[in-house]
Design a protein around this motif. Structure first.
Motif, PDB file in Angstrom:
ATOM      1  N   ILE A  72       0.837  -1.200   0.000  1.00  0.00           N
ATOM      2  CA  ILE A  72       0.000   0.000   0.000  1.00  0.00           C
ATOM      3  C   ILE A  72       0.869   1.247   0.000  1.00  0.00           C
ATOM      4  O   ILE A  72       0.590   2.219  -0.711  1.00  0.00           O
ATOM      5  CB  ILE A  72      -0.962  -0.015   1.204  1.00  0.00           C
ATOM      6  CG1 ILE A  72      -1.995  -1.140   1.026  1.00  0.00           C
ATOM      7  CG2 ILE A  72      -1.673   1.327   1.352  1.00  0.00           C
ATOM      8  CD1 ILE A  72      -2.869  -1.380   2.235  1.00  0.00           C
ATOM      9  N   ARG A  73       1.946   1.225   0.774  1.00  0.00           N
ATOM     10  CA  ARG A  73       2.852   2.383   0.808  1.00  0.00           C
ATOM     11  C   ARG A  73       3.506   2.614  -0.556  1.00  0.00           C
ATOM     12  O   ARG A  73       3.652   3.751  -1.007  1.00  0.00           O
ATOM     13  CB  ARG A  73       3.929   2.189   1.879  1.00  0.00           C
ATOM     14  CG  ARG A  73       3.472   2.505   3.284  1.00  0.00           C
ATOM     15  CD  ARG A  73       4.647   2.591   4.237  1.00  0.00           C
ATOM     16  NE  ARG A  73       5.246   1.287   4.476  1.00  0.00           N
ATOM     17  CZ  ARG A  73       4.905   0.484   5.479  1.00  0.00           C
ATOM     18  NH1 ARG A  73       3.954   0.856   6.316  1.00  0.00           N
ATOM     19  NH2 ARG A  73       5.504  -0.680   5.643  1.00  0.00           N
ATOM     20  N   ASN A  76       0.229   2.977  -3.443  1.00  0.00           N
ATOM     21  CA  ASN A  76      -0.838   3.935  -3.182  1.00  0.00           C
ATOM     22  C   ASN A  76      -2.120   3.573  -3.950  1.00  0.00           C
ATOM     23  O   ASN A  76      -2.680   4.398  -4.683  1.00  0.00           O
ATOM     24  CB  ASN A  76      -0.372   5.342  -3.581  1.00  0.00           C
ATOM     25  CG  ASN A  76      -1.191   6.431  -2.938  1.00  0.00           C
ATOM     26  OD1 ASN A  76      -1.637   6.306  -1.803  1.00  0.00           O
ATOM     27  ND2 ASN A  76      -1.418   7.519  -3.665  1.00  0.00           N
ATOM     28  N   ASN A  98      -7.510   1.691  -1.644  1.00  0.00           N
ATOM     29  CA  ASN A  98      -6.983   1.620  -0.282  1.00  0.00           C
ATOM     30  C   ASN A  98      -6.802   3.000   0.323  1.00  0.00           C
ATOM     31  O   ASN A  98      -6.978   3.184   1.532  1.00  0.00           O
ATOM     32  CB  ASN A  98      -5.627   0.910  -0.248  1.00  0.00           C
ATOM     33  CG  ASN A  98      -5.703  -0.557  -0.559  1.00  0.00           C
ATOM     34  OD1 ASN A  98      -5.506  -0.954  -1.699  1.00  0.00           O
ATOM     35  ND2 ASN A  98      -5.994  -1.384   0.444  1.00  0.00           N
ATOM     36  N   THR A  99      -6.406   3.962  -0.505  1.00  0.00           N
ATOM     37  CA  THR A  99      -5.931   5.234   0.029  1.00  0.00           C
ATOM     38  C   THR A  99      -6.824   6.433  -0.273  1.00  0.00           C
ATOM     39  O   THR A  99      -6.671   7.468   0.364  1.00  0.00           O
ATOM     40  CB  THR A  99      -4.525   5.529  -0.520  1.00  0.00           C
ATOM     41  OG1 THR A  99      -4.588   5.619  -1.955  1.00  0.00           O
ATOM     42  CG2 THR A  99      -3.541   4.436  -0.137  1.00  0.00           C
ATOM     43  N   ASP A 133     -12.722   4.800  -0.001  1.00  0.00           N
ATOM     44  CA  ASP A 133     -12.816   3.744   1.002  1.00  0.00           C
ATOM     45  C   ASP A 133     -14.079   2.896   0.826  1.00  0.00           C
ATOM     46  O   ASP A 133     -14.996   3.258   0.117  1.00  0.00           O
ATOM     47  CB  ASP A 133     -12.756   4.326   2.416  1.00  0.00           C
ATOM     48  CG  ASP A 133     -14.019   5.104   2.804  1.00  0.00           C
ATOM     49  OD1 ASP A 133     -14.987   5.128   2.021  1.00  0.00           O
ATOM     50  OD2 ASP A 133     -14.037   5.684   3.903  1.00  0.00           O
TER      51      ASP A 133
END
Length: 206
Positions: free
Chosen positions: A144-145, A148, A152-153, A156
């Motif tokens: 996820i980092r 992105n 997920n980011t 929602d």
């Protein structure tokens, strides 16, 4: 016994080897075969998965462009942990279909959406067994980092489930405002986000 000011560097653990293991797991996942959603064959196991979108929904253009030649930019990253994982009471491997089941849930959710097509989605997944099962949450978080993913980011609610009787005072998720169709969502009575606000969020994130 030591007293006085805390020197945080004396309490901070760092492990390049650990970082390397997570990176190796991600590189492995990126090299796994791409499948339809859900995969055509059942399998057992738990682990981490990524979903790719290949369709024409206008607001997702940025998520589609990198995937024209090869699936590289996930729209969603998720995990499937063993039954009893939080209490260390894990079912026998042959009883686990958690990862396949999770992908199937997502497929059914997408099929219910009025403006999405299941044929526009692909997935990759990585099965983790034994001690490597402890990497599930860590690998998901790092994916996820790094990527992105939009669902997920920014938008929602993709992984939401029917909250059940007595809990329908909740608001509709951003996902359900953008992609209506899930039958149980009609029962939700909370104040939902507006489509205009969600579109603004997506545009700002580009």
């Amino acid at each position: 016994m030591s007293e006085g000011t805390i020197e945080t560097k004396l309490h901070t653990f760092r492990s390049p080897e650990f970082v390397g293991v997570v990176d190796k797991a991600i590189q492995f996942l990126k090299a796994t075969p791409v499948h339809s959603l859900p995969p055509s064959s059942r399998f057992t196991g738990v682990g981490v998965y990524v979903l790719y979108y290949m369709g024409t929904f206008d607001l997702y253009k940025e998520a589609v462009l990198p995937n024209e030649d090869e699936c590289t930019q996930p729209i969603y990253v998720g995990k499937a942990v063993p039954q009893g994982w939080r209490t260390a009471r894990v079912a026998r491997d042959e009883e686990l279909r958690t990862l396949y089941g999770r992908l199937g849930e997502h497929a059914r959710s997408i099929e219910q959406a009025e403006n999405l097509g299941i044929d526009d989605f692909r997935c990759r997944f990585m099965i983790l067994e034994g001690v490597e099962t402890d990497l599930v949450t860590l690998v998901e978080a790092e994916l996820i980092r790094r990527f992105n993913p939009l669902w997920n980011t920014v938008v929602d609610g993709f992984g939401n489930h029917d909250p059940g009787k007595g809990r329908y005072n909740q608001a509709r998720s951003e996902r359900d405002v953008m992609h209506p169709g899930r039958s149980w969502v009609e029962r939700l009575t909370g104040e939902s986000p507006t489509l205009a606000d969600i579109i603004t969020k997506i545009e700002r994130a580009r």
